[in-house]
Design an enzyme around this catalytic site. Structure first.
Site, PDB file in Angstrom:
ATOM      1  N   LYS A  64      -7.353   3.945  -4.202  1.00 30.54           N
ATOM      2  CA  LYS A  64      -6.180   3.857  -3.138  1.00 30.54           C
ATOM      3  C   LYS A  64      -5.893   5.361  -3.336  1.00 30.54           C
ATOM      4  O   LYS A  64      -5.497   6.216  -4.151  1.00 30.54           O
ATOM      5  CB  LYS A  64      -5.295   2.982  -3.699  1.00 30.54           C
ATOM      6  CG  LYS A  64      -4.145   2.949  -2.280  1.00 30.54           C
ATOM      7  CD  LYS A  64      -3.260   1.835  -2.814  1.00 30.54           C
ATOM      8  CE  LYS A  64      -2.170   1.567  -1.652  1.00 30.54           C
ATOM      9  NZ  LYS A  64      -0.965   0.477  -2.118  1.00 30.54           N
ATOM     10  N   SER A 112      -0.477  -2.963   1.999  1.00 30.18           N
ATOM     11  CA  SER A 112      -0.759  -1.379   1.999  1.00 30.18           C
ATOM     12  C   SER A 112      -2.228  -0.933   1.592  1.00 30.18           C
ATOM     13  O   SER A 112      -2.661   0.187   2.246  1.00 30.18           O
ATOM     14  CB  SER A 112       0.263  -0.408   1.598  1.00 30.18           C
ATOM     15  OG  SER A 112       0.400  -0.486   0.112  1.00 30.18           O
ATOM     16  N   SER A 144       1.057  -5.694  -1.636  1.00 33.96           N
ATOM     17  CA  SER A 144      -0.005  -4.647  -1.026  1.00 33.96           C
ATOM     18  C   SER A 144      -1.615  -4.762  -1.660  1.00 33.96           C
ATOM     19  O   SER A 144      -2.383  -4.504  -0.886  1.00 33.96           O
ATOM     20  CB  SER A 144       0.183  -3.407  -1.068  1.00 33.96           C
ATOM     21  OG  SER A 144       1.298  -3.062  -0.290  1.00 33.96           O
TER      22      SER A 144
END
Ligand code: GLN
Length: 469
Positions: free
Chosen positions: A78, A153, A177
């Site tokens: 990420k 996210s 997330s």
């Protein structure tokens, strides 16, 4: 041609060990997929520049019989987790070209055992959101139905795994997330007890909520990765002692609580998949009971008071003087204003404004202090629940993946998607999302996830129950 669809860490490890294929061949197969699919799905923001070095190192580990289960495993990272010398931009304009100056502890740990990180994956800006629509670099599409969001996210990491652009990936989870996109894309996402994994090198959003988390297609892979991530770190004083993870916790029959009133708020089609999933859990021999946990109704409100407060102080460091973007101005004040005005997107700005208000004199006791007190009450209520039950079970999200653009920039609609996931972070307990079934819409089988939450430090029980379902 290596078949990636049903590949697992153990299968890949065996094939690499037996010389069925090399690390390079495995990595190249994933890179080919990225070449074919990423322009459309937008899971990766960019690929790393040191892939071939890492591949070579991993192959040497096999040749020298020093390979671990993770050696040569291609993973996504990420864009909020620092990898030295690589652009780590948090999907924000304010860090668009920023290269990390050090490795996050998790990156150091995994690279040491031979993981090959392929690239930096898309996220809502600074992990604020649940759709990746808040990314400054475009939305990540859902691999099942590209007219829908992958969720967020950590949507880039999840979509990369779901579409075989990585065998596994790392994301973060501050309020859901890793779990929410995992549910939307039909993969597994796990958030540990707060403190299980070092947060050093993950850009902070809500420091008392954040955890770095693994995602993969199955529970066993997630469990393997988590075992390499855990542990004390001198750079993160919130890490739990290593002894925490030494005790084996397994049961044949678990007791599971369903907060009925809360889960009834889900969409009908999600509710139906969830009901079927409950039957499956019962058939596996576990005891399921409907309960009322009134404080759960308040958690979304508690979360959305505390989070902006922590966000506003955490992102104060982006001032145009120290990191990333700098937009000049006549006075120092203008530099701040121009840099933050142009560098941050609307959701980040919203949280800064809200957080600053919440923390300001005269309002801190009304909102911030009150939410902190309720957070303690939540912990003590959950403590009571976990004295009687092993798990709380809910759908992971009350809806299936929304259509791209359908949230319409309305923050409330997006915040409501977090209703089931924020509890784990607010209390610091572990939780996992596993595929529970699907809902047919417009010819696509849209995945639905089920979430198990366990008591503090009972992380392994989550792997135990879900791997047996
Ligand atoms: N959707 C939640 C939020 O916007 C959770 C985000 C996260 O876990 N990083 O705060």
């Amino acid at each position: 041609m290596i078949d990636l669809k049903d590949l697992t860490i153990k299968k890949a490890h065996k094939a690499l060990k037996d010389g069925e294929y090399t690390v390079k061949e495995l990595v190249d197969t994933y890179l080919k997929n990225i070449e074919n699919k990423n322009t459309d799905i937008n899971a990766y923001l960019h690929l790393f520049t040191d892939i071939s070095e890492r591949v070579e190192k991993a192959q040497k580990m096999f040749d020298n019989r020093e390979a671990t289960l993770l050696t040569g495993i291609p993973m996504g990272l990420k864009a909020i987790i620092a990898k030295k010398g690589q652009v780590t931009n948090a999907s924000s304009k304010i860090l668009e070209n920023y290269k990390a100056t050090y490795d996050a502890t998790v990156v150091e740990k995994l690279e040491k055992v031979g993981v090959v990180f392929l690239g930096s994956t898309n996220t809502d800006e600074f992990a604020m959101g649940g759709s990746t629509e808040n990314s400054a670099f475009g939305v990540t599409k859902n691999p099942t139905d590209p007219s829908r969001v992958a969720g967020g996210s950590s949507g880039g990491s999840i979509a990369a795994v779901a579409s075989d652009m990585a065998l596994a990936a790392l994301g973060t989870d501050t309020g859901g997330s890793i779990r929410e996109p995992a549910a939307f894309c039909g993969v597994v996402g796990f958030k540990s007890t707060y403190g299980a994994v070092s947060r050093y090198g993950a850009y902070p959003m809500g420091s008392s909520f954040d955890q770095i988390c693994p995602t993969a297609k199955n529970v066993e892979d997630v469990k393997i990765i988590e075992s390499f991530l855990r542990g004390e770190d001198k750079y993160d004083m919130t890490c739990l002692p290593d002894e925490t993870w030494k005790k084996e916790v397994k049961k044949e029959k678990y007791k599971i609580a369903i907060p009925k009133k809360l889960t009834d708020g889900s969409d009908d089609d999600v509710r139906k998949v969830f009901d079927d999933f409950i039957e499956k859990v019962k058939k596996a021999g576990h005891e399921v009971k409907e309960v009322d946990i009134p404080i759960l109704d308040l958690v979304l409100a508690i979360y959305y008071v505390l989070i902006p407060a922590e966000v506003s102080s955490n992102v104060a460091r982006f001032d145009g003087l120290r990191y990333g973007l700098k937009v000049d101005g006549e006075t120092l004040w203008d530099v701040y204003k121009n840099t933050r005005g142009q560098g941050f997107g609307p959701e980040v700005k919203r949280r800064i404004m809200l957080g600053t208000y919440i923390l300001s004199a005269g309002y801190a006791d009304k909102y911030y202090e009150k939410a902190l007190a309720l957070r303690e009450e939540l912990k003590s209520e959950l403590k009571k629940v976990f004295e009687k039950f092993d798990f709380i079970l809910t759908p992971t999200a009350p809806v299936v993946a929304p259509k791209i653009g359908s949230l319409g920039g309305d923050p409330m609609t997006e915040y409501l998607m977090d209703i089931f996931t924020v509890t784990a972070n607010t209390a610091g307990i572990p939780a996992i999302s596993v595929p529970a079934g699907s809902v047919e819409k417009e010819g696509y089988e849209l995945p639905v996830g089920a979430q198990f939450m366990a008591g503090w430090e009972k992380d392994d029980t989550l792997f135990d129950i879900t791997s047996k379902l």
